[in-house]
Design a protein around this motif. Structure first.
Motif, PDB file in Angstrom:
ATOM      1  N   SER A  97      -2.106  -3.632 -25.764  1.00  0.00           N
ATOM      2  CA  SER A  97      -3.094  -2.878 -26.547  1.00  0.00           C
ATOM      3  C   SER A  97      -3.676  -3.782 -27.628  1.00  0.00           C
ATOM      4  O   SER A  97      -3.305  -4.949 -27.759  1.00  0.00           O
ATOM      5  N   ASP A  98      -4.594  -3.237 -28.400  1.00  0.00           N
ATOM      6  CA  ASP A  98      -5.177  -3.973 -29.527  1.00  0.00           C
ATOM      7  C   ASP A  98      -4.487  -3.646 -30.838  1.00  0.00           C
ATOM      8  O   ASP A  98      -4.984  -3.996 -31.910  1.00  0.00           O
ATOM      9  N   ILE A  99      -3.354  -2.982 -30.779  1.00  0.00           N
ATOM     10  CA  ILE A  99      -2.636  -2.572 -31.983  1.00  0.00           C
ATOM     11  C   ILE A  99      -1.730  -3.710 -32.452  1.00  0.00           C
ATOM     12  O   ILE A  99      -0.878  -4.184 -31.702  1.00  0.00           O
ATOM     13  N   VAL A 100      -1.927  -4.145 -33.682  1.00  0.00           N
ATOM     14  CA  VAL A 100      -1.174  -5.259 -34.242  1.00  0.00           C
ATOM     15  C   VAL A 100      -0.012  -4.730 -35.077  1.00  0.00           C
ATOM     16  O   VAL A 100      -0.156  -3.759 -35.812  1.00  0.00           O
ATOM     17  N   VAL A 101       1.144  -5.378 -34.957  1.00  0.00           N
ATOM     18  CA  VAL A 101       2.320  -5.018 -35.738  1.00  0.00           C
ATOM     19  C   VAL A 101       2.596  -6.130 -36.744  1.00  0.00           C
ATOM     20  O   VAL A 101       2.694  -7.300 -36.370  1.00  0.00           O
ATOM     21  N   THR A 102       2.712  -5.765 -38.033  1.00  0.00           N
ATOM     22  CA  THR A 102       2.978  -6.749 -39.093  1.00  0.00           C
ATOM     23  C   THR A 102       4.212  -6.324 -39.865  1.00  0.00           C
ATOM     24  O   THR A 102       4.328  -5.186 -40.287  1.00  0.00           O
ATOM     25  N   ARG A 103       5.144  -7.245 -40.038  1.00  0.00           N
ATOM     26  CA  ARG A 103       6.329  -6.970 -40.870  1.00  0.00           C
ATOM     27  C   ARG A 103       6.134  -7.614 -42.234  1.00  0.00           C
ATOM     28  O   ARG A 103       5.592  -8.714 -42.346  1.00  0.00           O
ATOM     29  N   TRP A 104       6.609  -6.916 -43.266  1.00  0.00           N
ATOM     30  CA  TRP A 104       6.379  -7.369 -44.640  1.00  0.00           C
ATOM     31  C   TRP A 104       7.677  -7.213 -45.432  1.00  0.00           C
ATOM     32  O   TRP A 104       8.061  -6.128 -45.835  1.00  0.00           O
ATOM     33  N   HIS A 105       8.378  -8.317 -45.598  1.00  0.00           N
ATOM     34  CA  HIS A 105       9.545  -8.371 -46.474  1.00  0.00           C
ATOM     35  C   HIS A 105       9.721  -9.813 -46.918  1.00  0.00           C
ATOM     36  O   HIS A 105       8.889 -10.680 -46.590  1.00  0.00           O
ATOM     37  N   GLY A 106      10.764 -10.094 -47.673  1.00  0.00           N
ATOM     38  CA  GLY A 106      10.908 -11.410 -48.275  1.00  0.00           C
ATOM     39  C   GLY A 106      10.997 -12.556 -47.300  1.00  0.00           C
ATOM     40  O   GLY A 106      10.635 -13.691 -47.632  1.00  0.00           O
ATOM     41  N   ASP A 107      11.466 -12.306 -46.084  1.00  0.00           N
ATOM     42  CA  ASP A 107      11.625 -13.365 -45.095  1.00  0.00           C
ATOM     43  C   ASP A 107      10.527 -13.385 -44.044  1.00  0.00           C
ATOM     44  O   ASP A 107      10.560 -14.207 -43.132  1.00  0.00           O
ATOM     45  N   ALA A 108       9.576 -12.477 -44.149  1.00  0.00           N
ATOM     46  CA  ALA A 108       8.502 -12.398 -43.157  1.00  0.00           C
ATOM     47  C   ALA A 108       7.483 -13.513 -43.386  1.00  0.00           C
ATOM     48  O   ALA A 108       7.271 -13.945 -44.522  1.00  0.00           O
ATOM     49  N   PRO A 109       6.829 -13.996 -42.322  1.00  0.00           N
ATOM     50  CA  PRO A 109       5.854 -15.084 -42.453  1.00  0.00           C
ATOM     51  C   PRO A 109       4.697 -14.717 -43.373  1.00  0.00           C
ATOM     52  O   PRO A 109       4.108 -13.641 -43.258  1.00  0.00           O
ATOM     53  N   ALA A 110       4.369 -15.642 -44.274  1.00  0.00           N
ATOM     54  CA  ALA A 110       3.264 -15.400 -45.219  1.00  0.00           C
ATOM     55  C   ALA A 110       1.915 -15.371 -44.503  1.00  0.00           C
ATOM     56  O   ALA A 110       0.984 -14.683 -44.932  1.00  0.00           O
ATOM     57  N   THR A 111       1.804 -16.114 -43.396  1.00  0.00           N
ATOM     58  CA  THR A 111       0.538 -16.160 -42.659  1.00  0.00           C
ATOM     59  C   THR A 111       0.147 -14.778 -42.150  1.00  0.00           C
ATOM     60  O   THR A 111      -1.021 -14.369 -42.262  1.00  0.00           O
ATOM     61  N   ALA A 112       1.112 -14.057 -41.601  1.00  0.00           N
ATOM     62  CA  ALA A 112       0.823 -12.715 -41.091  1.00  0.00           C
ATOM     63  C   ALA A 112       0.425 -11.769 -42.221  1.00  0.00           C
ATOM     64  O   ALA A 112      -0.443 -10.904 -42.054  1.00  0.00           O
ATOM     65  N   LYS A 113       1.040 -11.931 -43.396  1.00  0.00           N
ATOM     66  CA  LYS A 113       0.687 -11.091 -44.540  1.00  0.00           C
ATOM     67  C   LYS A 113      -0.755 -11.344 -44.974  1.00  0.00           C
ATOM     68  O   LYS A 113      -1.502 -10.406 -45.276  1.00  0.00           O
ATOM     69  N   ARG A 114      -1.132 -12.622 -45.015  1.00  0.00           N
ATOM     70  CA  ARG A 114      -2.509 -12.955 -45.402  1.00  0.00           C
ATOM     71  C   ARG A 114      -3.514 -12.392 -44.407  1.00  0.00           C
ATOM     72  O   ARG A 114      -4.591 -11.899 -44.795  1.00  0.00           O
ATOM     73  N   LYS A 115      -3.173 -12.449 -43.128  1.00  0.00           N
ATOM     74  CA  LYS A 115      -4.072 -11.897 -42.110  1.00  0.00           C
ATOM     75  C   LYS A 115      -4.242 -10.393 -42.292  1.00  0.00           C
ATOM     76  O   LYS A 115      -5.349  -9.863 -42.127  1.00  0.00           O
ATOM     77  N   LEU A 116      -3.158  -9.711 -42.629  1.00  0.00           N
ATOM     78  CA  LEU A 116      -3.238  -8.267 -42.819  1.00  0.00           C
ATOM     79  C   LEU A 116      -4.102  -7.921 -44.023  1.00  0.00           C
ATOM     80  O   LEU A 116      -4.909  -6.983 -43.972  1.00  0.00           O
ATOM     81  N   LEU A 117      -3.947  -8.663 -45.116  1.00  0.00           N
ATOM     82  CA  LEU A 117      -4.755  -8.404 -46.303  1.00  0.00           C
ATOM     83  C   LEU A 117      -6.232  -8.661 -46.038  1.00  0.00           C
ATOM     84  O   LEU A 117      -7.108  -7.967 -46.557  1.00  0.00           O
ATOM     85  N   ARG A 137       1.727  -5.805 -57.314  1.00  0.00           N
ATOM     86  CA  ARG A 137       1.106  -7.130 -57.345  1.00  0.00           C
ATOM     87  C   ARG A 137      -0.242  -7.193 -56.631  1.00  0.00           C
ATOM     88  O   ARG A 137      -1.076  -8.042 -56.947  1.00  0.00           O
ATOM     89  N   LYS A 138      -0.429  -6.303 -55.670  1.00  0.00           N
ATOM     90  CA  LYS A 138      -1.678  -6.298 -54.897  1.00  0.00           C
ATOM     91  C   LYS A 138      -2.381  -4.957 -55.031  1.00  0.00           C
ATOM     92  O   LYS A 138      -2.975  -4.454 -54.070  1.00  0.00           O
TER      93      LYS A 138
END
Length: 272
Positions: A97-117, A137-138
């Motif tokens: 599908s086109d549904i993206v899953v993003t995890r957000w915690h202290g050990d999660a990749p920063a790149t994926a967080k930036r893409k989500l923002l 913070r955001k």
């Protein structure tokens, strides 16, 4: 209408590809509640009963049919390890599908967080602590992240809390889970004591070969038993303390390395 027929095609394909013969009772009950009511839904079922699929199959179907303009699902779980486990499962489900899953915690990749923002969409998995930090913070990003939020999924929650501040009311689907068969076995392992006068040190006394002949590794027979009997299965390993949990996990990961197998052991406790 049968709940399976109501699922999105990519969900149906996932079910077929994993050789499911039928939906479980909790999945039928959850689908009926989510598809046919606008109430909050609380799912109560035993471990490994299929609750994740029960909740997300209808949610993902609705997101596929009407894609949100922001993050569509906020998934809140108390542990990073739980989020990591669910991330793998949801990513596999959403692969077609086109549904993206993003995890957000202290050990999660920063790149994926930036893409989500930059482009908010799909499912956001987050711990309560990280959600609080995100809002502080955001805070300027919150409207763009959640302005078209459709669902909030909270892992490990009571019905009384779910009802607070909500005008929707809550529903706890009732279903017959059928007869369950439990099989119990017990194994005993003993550490060999040194013979009088032999003078072996403790490490020499407890040195045993790994269960596989691919690579020898010093351990105890209990570790070898766990390593062999968890291969290719989903298992929970309980220890007596958090410290022992760290030690057992490290030992089993060394078994994987010694046998040239991928690491398959994750820590799941209150410190993680």
């Amino acid at each position: 209408m049968d709940i399976f027929d109501r699922y999105a095609p990519f969900i149906q394909d996932y079910i077929y590809s994993h050789d499911w013969h039928s939906l479980r009772a909790v999945q039928n009950a959850a689908g009926d509640a989510i598809f046919h009511t606008n109430k909050n839904v609380l799912l109560c079922a035993s471990t490994a009963s299929g609750k994740t699929e029960a909740a997300f199959f209808p949610i993902l179907t609705l997101l596929e049919e009407d894609p949100p303009a922001s993050v569509g699902v906020l998934y809140i779980a108390p542990l990073k390890a739980l989020i990591n486990d669910q991330y793998e499962r949801l990513t596999e489900i959403c692969e077609e599908s086109d549904i993206v899953v993003t995890r957000w915690h202290g050990d999660a990749p920063a790149t994926a967080k930036r893409k989500l923002l930059k482009k908010p969409r799909g499912i956001l998995q987050i711990t309560p602590e990280s959600l609080e930090a995100l809002m502080l913070r955001k805070h300027m990003e919150i409207p763009s992240l959640f302005h078209d939020l459709r669902f909030i999924v909270i892992d490990e929650l009571a019905a009384d809390f779910l009802n607070v501040g909500s005008l929707r009311g809550s529903i706890i689907p009732k279903f017959d889970g059928g007869k369950e068969v439990w099989r119990l076995s017990m194994e005993h392992f003993y550490n060999q004591a040194p013979q009088a006068g032999e003078g072996e040190d403790e490490e020499e006394v407890h040195a045993l070969e790994a269960p596989s002949d691919k690579a020898p590794f010093a351990s105890d027979p209990g570790m070898g038993y766990i390593f062999e009997h968890t291969r290719g299965r989903k298992c929970l390993i309980f220890t007596n303390s958090r410290e022992e949990c760290e030690s057992v996990c490290q030992n089993l990961r060394q078994y994987c390395e010694a046998n040239h197998e991928p690491d398959r052991f994750l820590i799941h406790h209150g410190n993680n």
